[in-house]
Write an enzyme that holds these catalytic residues in place. Structure first.
Site, PDB file in Angstrom:
ATOM      1  N   HIS A 145     -60.116  13.258 -29.133  1.00 52.87           N
ATOM      2  CA  HIS A 145     -60.501  12.070 -28.173  1.00 52.87           C
ATOM      3  C   HIS A 145     -61.767  11.852 -28.638  1.00 52.87           C
ATOM      4  O   HIS A 145     -62.342  11.550 -29.747  1.00 52.87           O
ATOM      5  CB  HIS A 145     -60.349  12.734 -26.643  1.00 52.87           C
ATOM      6  CG  HIS A 145     -60.677  11.578 -25.511  1.00 52.87           C
ATOM      7  ND1 HIS A 145     -60.490  10.431 -25.784  1.00 52.87           N
ATOM      8  CD2 HIS A 145     -60.727  11.712 -24.219  1.00 52.87           C
ATOM      9  CE1 HIS A 145     -60.957   9.634 -24.787  1.00 52.87           C
ATOM     10  NE2 HIS A 145     -60.799  10.384 -23.829  1.00 52.87           N
TER      11      HIS A 145
ATOM     12  N   HIS B 125     -55.562   4.057 -33.634  1.00 52.88           N
ATOM     13  CA  HIS B 125     -55.475   4.242 -32.203  1.00 52.88           C
ATOM     14  C   HIS B 125     -54.272   4.203 -31.428  1.00 52.88           C
ATOM     15  O   HIS B 125     -53.260   3.859 -31.944  1.00 52.88           O
ATOM     16  CB  HIS B 125     -56.460   2.999 -31.577  1.00 52.88           C
ATOM     17  CG  HIS B 125     -57.020   3.149 -30.500  1.00 52.88           C
ATOM     18  ND1 HIS B 125     -56.295   3.029 -29.294  1.00 52.88           N
ATOM     19  CD2 HIS B 125     -58.271   3.594 -29.827  1.00 52.88           C
ATOM     20  CE1 HIS B 125     -57.115   3.065 -28.121  1.00 52.88           C
ATOM     21  NE2 HIS B 125     -58.107   3.524 -28.772  1.00 52.88           N
TER      22      HIS B 125
ATOM     23  N   ASP C 214     -64.886   4.173 -32.986  1.00 50.06           N
ATOM     24  CA  ASP C 214     -65.841   5.393 -33.981  1.00 50.06           C
ATOM     25  C   ASP C 214     -65.887   4.938 -35.364  1.00 50.06           C
ATOM     26  O   ASP C 214     -66.762   5.635 -36.047  1.00 50.06           O
ATOM     27  CB  ASP C 214     -65.171   6.469 -33.975  1.00 50.06           C
ATOM     28  CG  ASP C 214     -64.948   7.069 -32.556  1.00 50.06           C
ATOM     29  OD1 ASP C 214     -65.509   6.791 -31.588  1.00 50.06           O
ATOM     30  OD2 ASP C 214     -63.870   7.768 -32.220  1.00 50.06           O
TER      31      ASP C 214
HETATM   32  C1  MLT Z   1     -61.234   4.726 -26.436  1.00 47.85           C
HETATM   33  O1  MLT Z   1     -62.287   4.318 -26.015  1.00 47.85           O
HETATM   34  O2  MLT Z   1     -60.691   4.025 -27.526  1.00 47.85           O
HETATM   35  C2  MLT Z   1     -60.152   5.824 -25.732  1.00 47.85           C
HETATM   36  O3  MLT Z   1     -61.001   6.483 -24.672  1.00 47.85           O
HETATM   37  C3  MLT Z   1     -59.240   6.254 -26.454  1.00 47.85           C
HETATM   38  C4  MLT Z   1     -58.039   5.614 -25.662  1.00 47.85           C
HETATM   39  O4  MLT Z   1     -57.911   4.600 -25.258  1.00 47.85           O
HETATM   40  O5  MLT Z   1     -56.983   6.558 -25.704  1.00 47.85           O
END
Ligand code: MLT
Length: 388
Positions: free
Chosen positions: A226, A267, A322
């Site tokens: 995460h 993702h 990220d």
């Molecule tokens: C994000 O910000 O991408 C997340 O917390 C991961 C997600 O949406 O599962």
């Protein structure tokens, strides 16, 4: 939505799949569209990224953007709430420096709860939004040995003051403020089902206070699958060792051949480039276009997508939030990637707090959603008895 609408048919094949895609509740602060990405209360993230950070926090809590007057009242209110209890700072000083910064954040949240919880979710949410920058700055300073924590300056805005309290040795405060303001807004919320948000809301459903609920949420964010993925992304970009597209391509192909993860791409929900990545690539061109590592990350955006698309099994070959954030933080003086998830947490705590306030105080006519209690189907447990 009518009470009788069928949203999802559950079969036994769905068991033990991490609840992926199961509708379990509603979220009114943000929505994640697989193609266009996240919007906050209906506004696409790209339209919010340049606003004052306090205006976006207000949007989370009130579900409307503030007027100029509402914003200045809110900013003044947050300023009046600043000041982490001195005991919390003393407790931080006793923590082992080999603990991860996220372990410090989780501990700090518990310490803050012990010293200043009010028991009112909205009050605690506002206190927390106002005070968390000081806690996180103190974590950086104490754990990195940069010196004594710096007291908040109530003349400054939330992120400007955060940068002031960080006091990054040799840092360029103006550039870092521009970056962290956008970073704070982009990471604030991502629907209700991401692990940290879900965990925080689940714990709050037992009427646990906001601080302990957020400590649970941050324990989820700490996981390498995460939020902690953002620190691995910088290390991944660093390990390429060149910004040359051919070298990057070779590096990615080698990584794939060795079944290694391509950090920053793909993702759980998105099926196109994450708009939060798009915004950060554009910001990088403004604030650190000549930085070697940024050039590597920018070239990787094109090369990795092209290579990953050759694999039909990869449902999302595109950059996520990220992919480039660590490169930008590094270029602006925050070079230790161990701290990146704490910066993510600083921001995400605002969104999770807003979701907890909504779910606890406003849902179901103000009664709040009941305690979370999903069903786990019993398996491999034939009845047995000690009586023979
Ligand atoms: C994000 O910000 O991408 C997340 O917390 C991961 C997600 O949406 O599962």
């Amino acid at each position: 939505m009518a009470d009788t609408d069928v949203l999802f048919e559950i079969t036994s094949a769905h068991l033990n799949t991490g609840l992926r895609g199961f509708p379990v509740g509603t979220c009114r602060t943000s929505r994640v569209d697989p193609m266009t990405g996240v919007s906050y209360v209906g506004y696409p993230i790209a339209e919010l990224a340049e606003l004052e950070e306090e205006a976006v926090a207000y949007l989370m809590l009130h579900r409307e953007l503030p007027t100029d007057e509402e914003l200045s009242v809110f900013v003044a209110d947050l300023k009046s709430r600043r000041g982490v209890d001195g005991k919390v700072i003393e407790l931080l000083k006793a923590l082992p420096t080999d603990g991860h910064p996220m372990e410090w954040l989780i501990s700090g949240l518990i310490f803050m709860g012990m010293t200043s919880k009010t028991g009112d979710y909205l009050e605690d949410a506002k206190n927390l939004i106002a005070r968390l920058p000081e806690l996180v700055a103190a974590i950086f300073r104490i754990r990195s040995g940069w010196g004594e924590p710096i007291a908040p300056n109530p003349e400054l805005g939330l992120i400007e003051d955060f940068v002031n309290m960080l006091g990054v040795p040799g840092g360029d405060s103006e550039r870092l403020t521009d970056l962290l303001r956008v970073f704070y807004i982009l990471h604030m919320d991502h629907g209700g089902g991401n692990l940290s948000t879900f965990a925080g809301k689940a714990v709050a459903s037992a009427h646990t206070d906001l601080y302990a609920s957020l400590a649970a949420a941050m324990s989820g964010l700490y996981g390498p699958l995460h939020g902690r993925a953002n620190q691995d992304c910088l290390n991944f970009v660093r390990s390429v060792g060149s910004s040359d597209p051919d070298e990057i391509e070779k590096f990615i192909r080698d990584a794939l051949a060795n079944k290694k993860k391509i950090y920053g791409f793909g993702h759980a929900v998105l099926r196109a480039e994450d708009p939060r990545a798009t915004i950060q690539y554009a910001l990088g061109e403004k604030i650190c276009a000549d930085d070697d590592l940024f050039r590597t990350a920018a070239n990787m955006r094109e090369v990795a997508v092209r290579v990953l698309k050759e694999f039909p099994k990869i449902s999302n070959p595109y950059p996520n939030v990220d992919a480039v954030s660590g490169t930008l933080l590094n270029a602006c003086g925050l070079t230790d990637s161990n701290y990146y998830t704490v910066l993510f947490g600083l921001s995400r705590c605002t969104g999770i707090s807003a979701q907890i306030v909504d779910e606890r105080l406003r849902f179901r006519g103000g009664k709040g959603a009941p305690i979370y209690r999903p069903k786990f189907v019993a398996e491999d447990q034939e009845p047995r008895s000690l009586k023979g």
